[in-house]
Design an enzyme around this catalytic site. Structure first.
Site, short mmCIF file in Angstrom:
data_model
loop_
_atom_site.label_atom_id
_atom_site.label_comp_id
_atom_site.label_asym_id
_atom_site.label_seq_id
_atom_site.Cartn_x
_atom_site.Cartn_y
_atom_site.Cartn_z
CE LYS A 15 -6.57 3.18 10.97
NZ LYS A 15 -5.57 2.14 10.70
N GLY B 296 0.84 -1.22 0.00
CA GLY B 296 0.00 0.00 0.00
C GLY B 296 0.86 1.25 0.00
CE1 TYR B 297 0.04 8.49 0.74
CE2 TYR B 297 1.74 7.95 -0.87
CZ TYR B 297 1.08 8.88 -0.07
OH TYR B 297 1.49 10.21 -0.09
CE1 TYR C 193 -9.63 6.52 9.03
CE2 TYR C 193 -9.16 4.25 8.41
CZ TYR C 193 -8.73 5.53 8.73
OH TYR C 193 -7.38 5.80 8.77
CB SER D 64 -6.00 7.95 11.74
OG SER D 64 -6.53 9.13 11.17
CG ASN E 16 -6.14 -8.33 1.26
OD1 ASN E 16 -5.71 -7.29 0.74
ND2 ASN E 16 -7.24 -8.36 2.01
CG PHE F 230 1.31 0.05 7.10
CD1 PHE F 230 2.55 -0.57 7.04
CD2 PHE F 230 1.27 1.40 7.43
CE1 PHE F 230 3.73 0.12 7.28
CE2 PHE F 230 2.45 2.10 7.68
CZ PHE F 230 3.68 1.47 7.61
NE ARG G 133 -8.75 17.52 7.49
CZ ARG G 133 -9.81 18.31 7.70
NH1 ARG G 133 -9.62 19.54 8.17
NH2 ARG G 133 -11.04 17.86 7.46
C1 WQD Z 1 -8.52 16.95 3.24
C2 WQD Z 1 -9.26 18.26 3.00
C3 WQD Z 1 -11.56 18.00 2.38
C4 WQD Z 1 -10.95 16.18 -1.53
C5 WQD Z 1 -8.88 11.45 5.65
C6 WQD Z 1 -9.05 10.44 6.77
C7 WQD Z 1 -7.73 10.24 7.46
C8 WQD Z 1 -6.72 9.80 6.45
C9 WQD Z 1 -6.55 10.91 5.42
C10 WQD Z 1 -6.64 7.42 6.11
C11 WQD Z 1 -10.67 18.26 3.58
C12 WQD Z 1 -10.76 18.65 1.26
C13 WQD Z 1 -10.72 16.74 -0.27
C14 WQD Z 1 -11.53 16.97 -2.56
C15 WQD Z 1 -11.59 18.83 -1.06
N1 WQD Z 1 -7.14 8.62 5.81
N2 WQD Z 1 -11.03 18.04 -0.06
N3 WQD Z 1 -11.82 18.28 -2.28
O1 WQD Z 1 -10.57 13.94 5.28
O2 WQD Z 1 -8.58 15.18 6.31
O3 WQD Z 1 -8.55 12.69 6.21
O4 WQD Z 1 -7.85 11.05 4.78
O5 WQD Z 1 -5.78 7.13 6.88
O6 WQD Z 1 -7.88 9.23 8.43
O7 WQD Z 1 -9.97 10.95 7.71
O8 WQD Z 1 -8.32 13.99 4.11
O9 WQD Z 1 -7.63 14.43 1.78
O10 WQD Z 1 -10.00 13.58 2.21
O11 WQD Z 1 -9.41 15.90 2.83
O12 WQD Z 1 -11.87 20.02 -0.82
O13 WQD Z 1 -11.77 16.52 -3.72
O14 WQD Z 1 -9.41 18.44 1.59
O15 WQD Z 1 -12.83 18.63 2.50
O16 WQD Z 1 -10.95 19.56 4.07
P1 WQD Z 1 -9.11 14.04 5.50
P2 WQD Z 1 -8.85 14.42 2.65
#
Ligand code: WQD
Length: 341
Positions: free
Chosen positions: A157, A11-12, A153, A126, A33, A82, A235
Site C-alpha cells: 500500500k 469484492g466487499y 501487504y 489503508s 479476476n 480496489f 480500532r
Molecule cells: C481487528 C482487531 C485483532 C480477529 C486488518 C488490515 C487492514 C484491513 C483490515 C485490509 C485486532 C482482533 C481479530 C479475531 C481478534 N485489511 N481480532 N480475534 O488487523 O486491524 O486490520 O484488516 O484492507 O489493512 O491490517 O483488522 O479485523 O484483523 O483485527 O481479537 O479472531 O480484532 O487482534 O486487534 P486489523 P482485524
C-alpha cells in the site's frame, strides 16, 4: 452520465461502492479476476439497484485485457482501484505474490489509463501505512508519519501510494485520490451484499458473526494486556456503506475539477476508537446472541490502537461516517443470517 471503471468490484468494498455509484446515476463497469469473489455478487447489486453493472472477468495484470476494456467502454471517465490481495498474514507467507500482484496491477492500470486518456483514479489504501502512530499522533490525521510497514501487504500500500505520486509528477494530467481506510465492517441494509471471507476469517467481525451463528465454536480475543482501558486493541470501525459513499464523493470531486492538488489523501474513519471487547459486547447487546469467546495471547503484527481524525474528509469531501455502531453490527448479523439461511 459518466462511466466509472471499478477494479475488484465484486469484492466487499467494491460491490458496496458500485451500488452507491449506480444509485448516484453513474454507469459502472466492473473488472475482477474472481480470485477472491464470485459473479453472484452481480445479482446482489442488481437486486438493490435494479440494473446490472457491466462486468468483464479480467486480471488487472493482463495489460491487453485491461486495454480491451478501455477500448470497449469509451465513456470511462474515472477508475476506482480496489483489486489487490489483502490478507496481512498471507502476505507474510507469500511476499513475492503480493508484490507482483499489488504493484504490477497498479502499474498496468496507470499505463492503460494514460494510453486511453483516462486521468482520474481513486486508490484504495489503508491506515496500515501509519503503523502504530505515536500518542501525539492519535487520533491520526493525514500528516501523521508513514512508518515502516509491518507486513508485505502494508508495504504494497505504501509503495502503491509512491507509484501514484511519481506518476502524477511525470504526468500532470493525472489526478489521484488516495483513500486510507480504517476498519471497514458491516453489510448493505438490504442484506443482498456483504463480506464473504474465504475460509477462516482473519478479520474480527466476520469471525464474531460466524461464531454467533454457530459456525465457529468460539471467538479468540487476541490479547487483553494492551495499554488500553479494557486491555484489548482499539480500532476505528467504519460502516462499509459510509465508506462506499466517500468514494462517490471522491469521484465527483475529481470529475468536477475541484481537486486542489494532483494527489489528495483522505483518512476514512469515524473518528471514534472502539476496543475488541466493546465491539463484542455491543454485538451481543444489540443481537441478543451470546458469543462464546476466550482471551488468548496477542496476534503477531497487531498494533495496539489506532483511530482516525476524519476532519479533512468531513470538511473537504463533505462526507461523514455517522452510522451508529449498533446499526452497523446489526447489518453484519443480518447478512450472516441471510447467507446461512
Ligand atoms: C481487528 C482487531 C485483532 C480477529 C486488518 C488490515 C487492514 C484491513 C483490515 C485490509 C485486532 C482482533 C481479530 C479475531 C481478534 N485489511 N481480532 N480475534 O488487523 O486491524 O486490520 O484488516 O484492507 O489493512 O491490517 O483488522 O479485523 O484483523 O483485527 O481479537 O479472531 O480484532 O487482534 O486487534 P486489523 P482485524
Amino acid at each position: 452520465m459518466a462511466r466509472i471503471l471499478v477494479t475488484g468490484g465484486t469484492g466487499y468494498i467494491g460491490s458496496h461502492t458500485t451500488v452507491e455509484l449506480m444509485q448516484q446515476g453513474y454507469d459502472v463497469v466492473i473488472i475482477d479476476n474472481l480470485s477472491n469473489s464470485t459473479s453472484d455478487v452481480l445479482d446482489g447489486i442488481e437486486a438493490i439497484v435494479g440494473t446490472r453493472p457491466a462486468f468483464e472477468q479480467v486480471d488487472c495484470n493482463d495489460a491487453q485485457a485491461v486495454a480491451d476494456v478501455f477500448t470497449k467502454y469509451t465513456d470511462i471517465q474515472g477508475v476506482i482501484h480496489f483489486a489487490a490481495s489483502k490478507a496481512v498474514g498471507e502476505s507474510v507467507e507469500q511476499p513475492l505474490m503480493y508484490y507482483r500482484n499489488n504493484l504490477m496491477s497498479l502499474v498496468t492500470l496507470l499505463e492503460q489509463m494514460k494510453a486511453h486518456n483516462v486521468h482520474n483514479i481513486v486508490f484504495s489504501s489503508s491506515c496500515t501505512v501509519y503503523g502504530q502512530p505515536a500518542e501525539e499522533h492519535l487520533p491520526v490525521d493525514e500528516t501523521a508519519p508513514i512508518q515502516v510497514a509491518l507486513s508485505p501487504y502494508g508495504n504494497t500500500k505504501q509503495i502503491n501510494e509512491e507509484i501514484i505520486r511519481d506518476e502524477a509528477h511525470a504526468n500532470t494530467q493525472l489526478h489521484a485520490t488516495i483513500l486510507r481506510y480504517f476498519n471497514p465492517i458491516g453489510a448493505h441494509p438490504s442484506a443482498m451484499i456483504g463480506e464473504l471471507p474465504n475460509g477462516v476469517p482473519q478479520n474480527l467481525l466476520p469471525f464474531v458473526t460466524q461464531t454467533a451463528i454457530g459456525l465457529r465454536p468460539e471467538l479468540k480475543v487476541f490479547g487483553d494486556d494492551y495499554n488500553t482501558p479494557d486491555g484489548s486493541c482499539i480500532r476505528d470501525y467504519i460502516y462499509v456503506v459510509d465508506l462506499a459513499k466517500a468514494h462517490v464523493k471522491a469521484v465527483e470531486r475529481m470529475l468536477n475539477h475541484q481537486a486542489k492538488e494532483q494527489v489528495e489523501v483522505f483518512n476514512l474513519g469515524t473518528g471514534r476508537g472502539l476496543s475488541v471487547l466493546e465491539i463484542l459486547n455491543t454485538f451481543m447487546q444489540v443481537t441478543g446472541v451470546k458469543v462464546p469467546y476466550q482471551i488468548v495471547g496477542r496476534r503477531e503484527g497487531d498494533i495496539e490502537q489506532v483511530w482516525a481524525k476524519p476532519d479533512k474528509a468531513n470538511n473537504v469531501l463533505g462526507w461523514k461516517a455517522d452510522t451508529p455502531i449498533e446499526d452497523v453490527l446489526l447489518s453484519a448479523w443480518r447478512w450472516e443470517q441471510k447467507i446461512r439461511s
